[in-house]
Design a protein around this motif. Structure first.
Motif, PDB file in Angstrom:
ATOM      1  N   LYS A  15     126.252  21.893 -22.094  1.00 57.41           N
ATOM      2  CA  LYS A  15     125.881  21.243 -20.827  1.00 57.41           C
ATOM      3  C   LYS A  15     125.121  19.947 -21.089  1.00 57.41           C
ATOM      4  N   LYS A 190     132.321  32.002  -7.782  1.00 56.50           N
ATOM      5  CA  LYS A 190     132.097  30.562  -7.975  1.00 56.50           C
ATOM      6  C   LYS A 190     131.950  29.905  -6.615  1.00 56.50           C
ATOM      7  N   ASN A 191     131.008  28.966  -6.514  1.00 54.75           N
ATOM      8  CA  ASN A 191     130.897  28.217  -5.266  1.00 54.75           C
ATOM      9  C   ASN A 191     132.084  27.288  -5.105  1.00 54.75           C
ATOM     10  N   SER A 196     128.575  21.470  -9.576  1.00 59.11           N
ATOM     11  CA  SER A 196     127.407  22.237  -9.171  1.00 59.11           C
ATOM     12  C   SER A 196     126.219  21.284  -8.993  1.00 59.11           C
ATOM     13  N   ARG A 202     125.098  12.723  -9.895  1.00 60.92           N
ATOM     14  CA  ARG A 202     125.036  11.976  -8.637  1.00 60.92           C
ATOM     15  C   ARG A 202     125.213  12.968  -7.488  1.00 60.92           C
ATOM     16  N   HIS A 247     121.742  23.228   0.433  1.00 63.86           N
ATOM     17  CA  HIS A 247     120.476  22.743   1.004  1.00 63.86           C
ATOM     18  C   HIS A 247     119.520  22.269  -0.102  1.00 63.86           C
ATOM     19  N   VAL A 253     117.243  23.809  -2.903  1.00 60.63           N
ATOM     20  CA  VAL A 253     117.352  23.446  -4.310  1.00 60.63           C
ATOM     21  C   VAL A 253     116.562  22.157  -4.540  1.00 60.63           C
TER      22      VAL A 253
ATOM     23  N   LYS B 116     110.210  32.576  -5.663  1.00 57.32           N
ATOM     24  CA  LYS B 116     110.850  32.024  -6.866  1.00 57.32           C
ATOM     25  C   LYS B 116     109.909  31.122  -7.639  1.00 57.32           C
ATOM     26  N   GLY B 160     126.711  27.593 -11.006  1.00 51.12           N
ATOM     27  CA  GLY B 160     127.819  27.197 -10.148  1.00 51.12           C
ATOM     28  C   GLY B 160     128.323  28.302  -9.232  1.00 51.12           C
ATOM     29  N   GLY B 161     127.538  29.315  -8.982  1.00 54.84           N
ATOM     30  CA  GLY B 161     128.004  30.380  -8.099  1.00 54.84           C
ATOM     31  C   GLY B 161     126.958  31.464  -7.907  1.00 54.84           C
ATOM     32  N   GLU B 162     127.444  32.683  -7.725  1.00 53.86           N
ATOM     33  CA  GLU B 162     126.541  33.801  -7.471  1.00 53.86           C
ATOM     34  C   GLU B 162     126.976  35.012  -8.278  1.00 53.86           C
ATOM     35  N   LYS B 177     115.643  31.417  -0.909  1.00 47.43           N
ATOM     36  CA  LYS B 177     116.358  31.267   0.356  1.00 47.43           C
ATOM     37  C   LYS B 177     117.596  32.156   0.422  1.00 47.43           C
TER      38      LYS B 177
END
Lengths: 319, 246
Positions: A15, A190-191, A196, A202, A247, A253, B116, B160-162, B177
């Motif tokens: 990363k 995955k969202n 992410s 950016r 958010h 975040v 948190k 990148g997720g849950e 949250k």
């Protein structure tokens, strides 16, 4: 004596945040006159030796694909074993999900003082003082670590990645047995969206000024053109215009990208607390009195619906 | 189910941040103090919601701080804690504080909940430390928490997720949250809180691993550069050539 650097993989690549922490750990080892060793956990990747170009002499790889993040008890035990083996003096993590899960445990296990959210190299002239971000980016604290072993977690975008040479690092496969934990991962999801938020360089973010979720096309289009992640303000997430994980702000975040573009966000103090560590802030708002302009580097007082299409076009023409 | 909720006192989210005594002390003049929002909105309220589903649940609150913290402890009791304990100490060393909480938590609690992070120190480290001291599992940055068939079912933020995890007790969870909806205390709660037990105990012997030596404020921004709304493409040019951000 050594500085142990915890590096993380994503999609078989180191990363960006880990390259920052590697550069930080190498610089710290130089400052202390000791060696630096990176520790990589996860699936086998073949280019670990190329991490030598950041100044690393040695990389220890541990083949363990289960979630070390969730089973932080196992991750902690393993890292502690490596630290003992390598006589660690300092352990550095990214202040990432993994860092937040494992570093506190390791602090107790090694009886090593921990400072999370560091923003620069420690001052070792008298003690071991680490400057960290506090009050949600509104101030810094200098924290002296009093124990023989120290643990630091580094904020994202706080330290420049430094390539030093074409040197090749020695890669060692760890022979330490990890064992099994008592947690059971039922599901991973995955969202949606490509990038992410936490890792994004950016970010393009929208607020109530956009009037409704149907107008998010231009946020997404600009984000795509810039290779940026999308985000939103709290009222937007609370109205379910956008998913909650987008958010950003004090209670959402906290991010620190290179570029943060806020469209139709007035800039409440709680929102600023989540984004004020961004390097360059752009604010687009029709209200010239919006408090966000005071925290911005660049601003446009204007109607987003007229301004955004032109910005998107100009970005696409950049090539 | 016996739950211990960790409550910290922090300046209000809108408080002006400044320092006194040659930048070694937070300037508390005119500052409103609140329950750390993550502790209140997510950890405590989720514990209350779990109690509403299963009335045999016991919720105890713990705070490490001096007697000025009692106002926010009473507020937490008004929201729905059953009783509270304050460990009388002004330490701000995370390990010292975690030791204090672990010393109480080892006494038969199934679940320890924290926010948190606190919004002043932004440490995000107490939960993990308590877990290691108790040799318990720790799930950080959780967004969901339910109890099913004697296990905790926890949703957490992952890269990148849950992730959804099933975990046995005892368990330490840090909450953010998504976990619960914020609520405000009602009059009945406020009246009841006056008579709920609030014990005070002295700190157990513990080492401190760190010491804060000073504070500093970030340099002020140079000021915004405004670009006329009819030439927004100029922004893109400046971002590339001046800010080197794109």
């Amino acid at each position: 004596m050594s500085v142990i650097i915890i590096a993380e993989l994503s999609e078989k690549k180191i990363k960006k945040q880990s390259l920052e922490v590697i550069s930080y750990g190498v610089a710290l080892a130089n400052q202390l006159g000791t060696d630096s060793i990176a520790l990589v956990m996860g699936e086998t990747v073949d280019n670990l030796s190329s991490l030598g170009k950041y100044g690393l002499k040695k990389v220890i790889h541990q083949q363990h694909t289960a979630s070390m993040l969730s089973d932080n008890k196992l991750a902690c035990r393993f890292i502690a074993d490596v630290c003992t083996q390598e006589q660690a003096k300092v352990v550095v993590f990214s202040n990432s999900l993994l860092g937040k899960a494992v570093a506190p445990r390791l602090s107790v296990k090694l009886r090593a003082g921990l400072v999370t959210g560091a923003v620069k190299l420690p001052d070792t002239s008298n003690g071991f003082k680490v400057r960290k971000s506090v009050f949600s980016g509104k101030a810094f604290a200098d924290v002296d670590i009093l124990t023989p072993i120290k643990i630091i977690s580094l904020n994202a975008n706080a330290f420049e990645i430094i390539q030093q040479s074409d040197a090749v690092a020695e890669v060692v496969e760890s022979s330490i047995e990890i064992g099994a934990g008592t947690l059971n991962i039922i599901e991973t999801k995955k969202n949606e969206g490509n990038i992410s938020l936490a890792d994004a360089d950016r970010v393009v973010s929208g607020g109530r000024g956009l009037k409704g979720p149907e107008n998010w096309g231009m946020i997404e289009e600009l984000a795509q053109a810039l290779g940026a992640a999308t985000a939103c303000s709290r009222p937007v997430a609370d109205s379910n215009w956008r998913p909650h994980h987008e958010h950003v702000g004090q209670t959402g975040v906290a991010i620190s990208p290179n570029l943060y573009i806020a469209v139709g966000i007035s800039g409440a103090i709680q929102h600023l607390a989540g984004v004020n560590r961004s390097k360059t802030i752009v604010v687009i708002n029709s209200d010239p009195e919006a408090p966000f302009f005071k925290a911005a580097d660049y601003g446009i007082v204007g109607d987003a619906f007229q301004v955004m299409p032109k910005i998107i076009e100009a970005v696409k023409n950049l090539g | 189910m016996k739950i211990l909720v960790c409550i910290s006192r922090t300046p209000d989210t809108t408080a002006k941040i400044s320092f006194t005594n040659q930048n070694t002390t937070f300037n508390a003049e005119g500052v409103q103090w609140i329950i750390n929002p993550y502790d209140e909105w997510y950890a405590l309220v989720r514990a209350i919601e779990l109690k509403e589903k299963d009335s045999t649940t016991i919720i105890h609150l713990i705070n490490v701080g001096n007697n000025e913290n009692e106002a926010i402890i009473r507020k937490a009791l008004a929201l729905g804690g059953d009783e509270a304990i304050r460990i009388n100490s002004e330490s701000n060393d995370p390990f010292f504080i975690a030791q204090q909480i672990a010393a109480v938590a080892k006494d038969g609690y199934d679940l320890v909940l924290t926010g948190k992070e606190t919004i002043d120190h932004n440490g995000s480290s107490i939960g993990g430390m308590i877990a290691e001291l108790l040799d318990a599992n720790y799930i950080s940055l959780a967004t969901k928490l339910d109890i099913e068939n004697g296990n905790a079912i926890v949703g957490r933020e992952a890269d990148g997720g849950e992730e959804k995890i099933s975990a046995p007790f005892p368990l330490v969870v840090s909450c953010q949250k998504g976990m619960a909806e914020a609520r405000i205390p009602n009059m009945r709660g406020i009246m009841a809180a006056r008579t709920k037990p609030l014990k005070v105990a002295e700190a157990v012997q513990s080492e401190s691993f760190t010491a804060v030596t000073g504070f500093d404020l970030p340099p002020a921004k140079a000021g915004v550069k405004l670009i006329p709304a009819d030439t927004p493409e100029l922004l893109v040019k400046l971002l590339r050539e001046e800010a080197k951000a794109i």
